[in-house]
Scaffold this motif. Structure first.
Motif, PDB file in Angstrom:
ATOM      1  N   GLY A 100      40.280  11.838 -10.366  1.00  0.00           N
ATOM      2  CA  GLY A 100      41.174  11.212  -9.309  1.00  0.00           C
ATOM      3  C   GLY A 100      42.250  10.307  -9.801  1.00  0.00           C
ATOM      4  N   ALA A 101      43.177  10.143  -9.034  1.00  0.00           N
ATOM      5  CA  ALA A 101      44.164   9.381  -9.388  1.00  0.00           C
ATOM      6  C   ALA A 101      44.921   8.579  -8.430  1.00  0.00           C
ATOM      7  CB  ALA A 101      45.020  10.114 -10.340  1.00  0.00           C
ATOM      8  N   GLY A 102      45.236   7.493  -8.633  1.00  0.00           N
ATOM      9  CA  GLY A 102      45.914   6.399  -7.574  1.00  0.00           C
ATOM     10  C   GLY A 102      47.098   5.867  -8.522  1.00  0.00           C
ATOM     11  N   PRO A 103      47.949   5.113  -7.727  1.00  0.00           N
ATOM     12  CA  PRO A 103      49.281   4.767  -8.628  1.00  0.00           C
ATOM     13  C   PRO A 103      48.952   3.859  -9.715  1.00  0.00           C
ATOM     14  CG  PRO A 103      49.079   3.802  -6.128  1.00  0.00           C
ATOM     15  CD  PRO A 103      48.206   4.857  -6.394  1.00  0.00           C
ATOM     16  N   ASN A 104      47.513   3.322  -9.642  1.00  0.00           N
ATOM     17  CA  ASN A 104      47.439   2.056 -10.279  1.00  0.00           C
ATOM     18  C   ASN A 104      46.230   2.208 -11.623  1.00  0.00           C
ATOM     19  OD1 ASN A 104      49.423  -0.019  -9.481  1.00  0.00           O
ATOM     20  ND2 ASN A 104      48.313   0.076  -7.602  1.00  0.00           N
ATOM     21  N   SER A 105      45.426   3.213 -11.191  1.00  0.00           N
ATOM     22  CA  SER A 105      44.348   3.429 -11.931  1.00  0.00           C
ATOM     23  C   SER A 105      43.779   4.979 -11.803  1.00  0.00           C
ATOM     24  CB  SER A 105      43.265   2.454 -11.759  1.00  0.00           C
ATOM     25  OG  SER A 105      42.760   2.571 -10.673  1.00  0.00           O
ATOM     26  N   LEU A 106      43.058   5.330 -12.670  1.00  0.00           N
ATOM     27  CA  LEU A 106      42.393   6.738 -12.691  1.00  0.00           C
ATOM     28  C   LEU A 106      40.745   6.615 -12.345  1.00  0.00           C
ATOM     29  CD1 LEU A 106      44.022   8.135 -16.095  1.00  0.00           C
ATOM     30  CD2 LEU A 106      44.804   8.586 -13.416  1.00  0.00           C
ATOM     31  N   LEU A 161      54.619 -10.275 -22.495  1.00  0.00           N
ATOM     32  CA  LEU A 161      53.602  -9.980 -22.528  1.00  0.00           C
ATOM     33  C   LEU A 161      52.689  -9.177 -21.404  1.00  0.00           C
ATOM     34  CD1 LEU A 161      52.587 -13.024 -24.599  1.00  0.00           C
ATOM     35  CD2 LEU A 161      53.092 -10.662 -25.559  1.00  0.00           C
ATOM     36  N   LEU A 162      51.926  -8.129 -21.690  1.00  0.00           N
ATOM     37  CA  LEU A 162      51.333  -7.292 -20.661  1.00  0.00           C
ATOM     38  C   LEU A 162      49.736  -7.730 -20.494  1.00  0.00           C
ATOM     39  CD1 LEU A 162      51.865  -4.819 -18.931  1.00  0.00           C
ATOM     40  CD2 LEU A 162      51.067  -3.632 -20.839  1.00  0.00           C
ATOM     41  N   LYS A 163      49.496  -7.742 -19.109  1.00  0.00           N
ATOM     42  CA  LYS A 163      47.957  -7.921 -18.981  1.00  0.00           C
ATOM     43  C   LYS A 163      47.478  -6.773 -18.581  1.00  0.00           C
ATOM     44  CE  LYS A 163      47.148 -12.586 -18.622  1.00  0.00           C
ATOM     45  NZ  LYS A 163      47.063 -13.827 -17.337  1.00  0.00           N
ATOM     46  N   SER A 164      46.091  -6.832 -17.837  1.00  0.00           N
ATOM     47  CA  SER A 164      45.621  -5.459 -17.714  1.00  0.00           C
ATOM     48  C   SER A 164      45.800  -4.649 -16.577  1.00  0.00           C
ATOM     49  CB  SER A 164      44.069  -5.975 -17.763  1.00  0.00           C
ATOM     50  OG  SER A 164      43.769  -6.835 -16.884  1.00  0.00           O
ATOM     51  N   THR A 165      46.689  -4.974 -15.745  1.00  0.00           N
ATOM     52  CA  THR A 165      46.985  -3.984 -14.605  1.00  0.00           C
ATOM     53  C   THR A 165      48.294  -3.201 -14.738  1.00  0.00           C
ATOM     54  OG1 THR A 165      48.376  -5.727 -13.409  1.00  0.00           O
ATOM     55  CG2 THR A 165      45.879  -6.033 -12.975  1.00  0.00           C
ATOM     56  N   LEU A 166      48.007  -2.317 -14.020  1.00  0.00           N
ATOM     57  CA  LEU A 166      49.039  -1.063 -14.205  1.00  0.00           C
ATOM     58  C   LEU A 166      50.461  -1.496 -13.325  1.00  0.00           C
ATOM     59  CD1 LEU A 166      46.782   1.973 -14.206  1.00  0.00           C
ATOM     60  CD2 LEU A 166      48.039   1.037 -16.050  1.00  0.00           C
ATOM     61  N   LEU A 167      50.409  -2.287 -12.342  1.00  0.00           N
ATOM     62  CA  LEU A 167      51.638  -2.311 -11.588  1.00  0.00           C
ATOM     63  C   LEU A 167      51.420  -3.641 -10.917  1.00  0.00           C
ATOM     64  CD1 LEU A 167      54.329  -1.489 -10.428  1.00  0.00           C
ATOM     65  CD2 LEU A 167      52.941  -0.539  -8.441  1.00  0.00           C
ATOM     66  N   ARG A 168      52.010  -4.773 -11.718  1.00  0.00           N
ATOM     67  CA  ARG A 168      51.730  -6.172 -10.973  1.00  0.00           C
ATOM     68  C   ARG A 168      52.876  -6.757 -10.923  1.00  0.00           C
ATOM     69  NH1 ARG A 168      47.257  -9.139 -14.293  1.00  0.00           N
ATOM     70  NH2 ARG A 168      48.906 -10.270 -13.829  1.00  0.00           N
ATOM     71  N   SER A 169      52.806  -8.035 -10.074  1.00  0.00           N
ATOM     72  CA  SER A 169      54.017  -8.807  -9.868  1.00  0.00           C
ATOM     73  C   SER A 169      54.046 -10.171 -10.580  1.00  0.00           C
ATOM     74  CB  SER A 169      54.268  -9.055  -8.461  1.00  0.00           C
ATOM     75  OG  SER A 169      53.188  -9.581  -7.855  1.00  0.00           O
ATOM     76  N   GLY A 170      53.237 -10.274 -11.547  1.00  0.00           N
ATOM     77  CA  GLY A 170      53.344 -11.493 -12.319  1.00  0.00           C
ATOM     78  C   GLY A 170      52.063 -11.892 -12.747  1.00  0.00           C
TER      79      GLY A 170
END
Ligand code: 5AD
Ligand code: SF4
Length: 497
Positions: free
Chosen positions: A485-491, A2-11
């Motif tokens: 603008g854009a970063g690895p985890n959000s816009l 199940l996915l939560k709300s972040t774009l690159l997470r470790s748990g």
């Protein structure tokens, strides 16, 4: 899963203290745990809970107060919403701290050892005072896994109820109210799904809805089949009835949940396929977005992609955990597909007439994973170009088949592989997101920053955008946002009027 709300997470994180985000305008964080929207502020912003289910429950507080802390996945979040609904209906009032509560409940996660340990450290906080006359309960996967042993480790606990036994919770609460010191619910042979008349939903616009509980897959590393029991699908007419009610209450986004949501098998004579259910949910008046998670690759079929293509209300985001890029490791994990078969599922989505955001889960350091096999996972990331990823170090779990395999890879090596994997994915995300600058997306606004004129929300492909707008009230509305603008985890973006 199940996915939560972040774009690159470790748990997953627990819900006890929502960390407050500090951001500068136009600057995008890139630490691994970021990417959170501002919706932690929702309760405070909206004052009283806007969900009319909660307010319908007369006599709240008459029986006492409860504190409920949730660990783990969205299924757990949603189970907690149902437990809170049950308690409200019985006259309990929810409070924000364990100190203020007469009933303290922990809804636990045991997917990895660290998560399971958390609850025992919480319970340890009551050792000295032996509960101070409060009733303490352990719910969820750790309860199912540890069972009555919890009473031995923490004798001040009164209630132990596993996730497969929630349908028995009302009876268990009644026993506690009658003065019983210890009550348990630990069956897994139930074919009941956990449906309640009242659910206290935590988000006023997006509603979770479980359509299938348990899991019939047998991935060799996973406790879920033991803690949540066998797969049980909910009747399609009951699901659609609830979606209509949710739409009437003002929810515009529904997220269909299940450990293997796309394995849904309608138990009614209608025998609705999962893709037909998605379309039927999207047809409900007032529903603007339909999400679903988590999909299992083996049950991911073309008709699901066709439903997404046909119906824009079905969100263009699929969470499709791969776990490893090596067919040898996938076999050892008992994942029921090879790398090539998984890539065929990706090809189905890449061939769709509208782009579909794809996210995944990966485990590094599974027993026996060689360096070359780990590199196959890296090459899979390169090939698929995921929009985000959850990644984990392998953690041996009780009862699982892989427990008997030697956990031969050192902690240091697992950490190294995890870091290499995350660096690679970060690069991929940074490049993908940079290409979105200048594009415009519809965003459901779900968060407001403390800083003036700053809002946040999600696109249908589940990209998080922080954006500027001069509007006074945007929460819960759908707006067009141009990416600046854009970063690895959000816009980052601005309201396009
Ligand atoms: N060790 C590490 N990660 C695990 N997951 C499930 N079980 C384990 C385990 N024993 C991960 C999988 C799953 C996600 C929710 O958690 O990647 O998809
Ligand atoms: Fe666990 Fe596998 Fe079932 Fe997912 S599909 S819940 S990883 S057993």
């Amino acid at each position: 899963m199940l996915l939560k709300s972040t774009l690159l997470r470790s748990g997953p994180n627990s819900k006890r203290k929502a960390p407050r985000q500090q951001r500068k305008a136009g600057v995008i964080d890139c630490d691994l745990s970021m990417g959170k929207p501002f919706d932690i502020e929702l309760e405070r912003l909206t004052g009283q809970p806007p969900y009319s289910e909660a307010t319908r429950c007369a006599g709240a507080g008459q029986r006492g107060t409860f504190f409920l802390e949730t660990f783990g996945c969205q299924m757990n979040d949603h189970d907690s919403e149902k437990v809170a609904g049950l308690l409200h209906a019985r006259g309990y009032q929810q409070v924000e701290t364990p100190e203020a509560a007469s009933l303290i409940l922990y809804n636990t996660c045991s997917i990895r050892e660290k998560a399971a340990q958390k609850v025992f450290s919480r319970l340890g906080e009551y050792r000295e005072k032996q509960g101070e006359g409060k009733v303490i309960g352990v719910l969820g996967c750790v309860a199912q896994q540890e069972g009555e042993d919890i009473f031995k480790r923490a004798p001040w606990v009164s209630l132990v109820c596993g996730s497969a036994s929630y349908s028995k919770l009302p009876g268990m609460l009644a026993q506690l109210e009658a003065g019983n010191q210890r009550v348990t619910g630990l069956d897994t042979d139930t074919d009941a799904t956990f449906e309640t008349e009242v659910t206290r939903r935590d988000n006023p616009w997006r509603a979770y809805l479980t359509i299938i509980e348990g899991c019939d897959k047998a991935c060799s590393y996973c406790v879920v089949p033991f803690t949540r029991g066998p797969e049980r699908s909910r009747a399609s007419d009951s699901i659609l009835r609830e979606v209509r009610q949710l739409a009437e209450l003002g929810y515009s986004e529904v997220q269909l949940l299940g450990q293997t949501v796309n394995s849904y098998a309608d138990p009614t004579a209608r025998r609705m396929r999962f893709s037909e259910l998605l379309l039927a949910v999207a047809e409900v008046r007032g529903i603007r977005r339909v999400r679903f998670t988590t999909s299992h690759p083996s049950d991911f079929t073309l008709d699901i992609v066709e439903a997404i293509e046909r119906e824009p209300k079905i969100c263009d985001h699929v969470h499709l955990p791969v776990q490893s890029g090596s067919t040898r490791v996938l076999r050892a994990m008992q994942r029921t597909y090879s790398r090539e078969e998984y890539l065929e599922k990706i090809a189905l989505m890449r061939g769709a007439s509208r782009p579909i955001g794809i996210t995944t889960d990966i485990i590094v350091g599974f027993p026996g994973e060689t360096e070359a096999e780990f590199e196959e996972t890296l090459s899979l990331l390169e090939e698929v170009q995921y929009d985000s990823m959850f990644s984990f170090k392998y953690s041996p779990r009780p009862n699982t088949p892989s427990l008997s395999m030697s956990d031969s890879i050192s902690e240091e090596e697992k950490s190294r592989r995890l870091a290499v994997l995350q660096d690679k994915q970060r690069e991929i995300q940074a490049a993908k997101n940079a290409r979105l600058v200048g594009e415009q997306f519809e965003v459901l606004v779900s968060g407001k920053s403390r800083r003036e004129n700053q809002w946040s929300g999600y696109t249908t492909s589940h990209r998080m955008i922080n954006f500027a707008s001069q509007e006074r009230e945007l929460l819960g509305t759908y707006v067009q946002v141009r990416v600046t603008g854009a970063g690895p985890n959000s816009l980052a973006g601005e309201h396009a009027v």
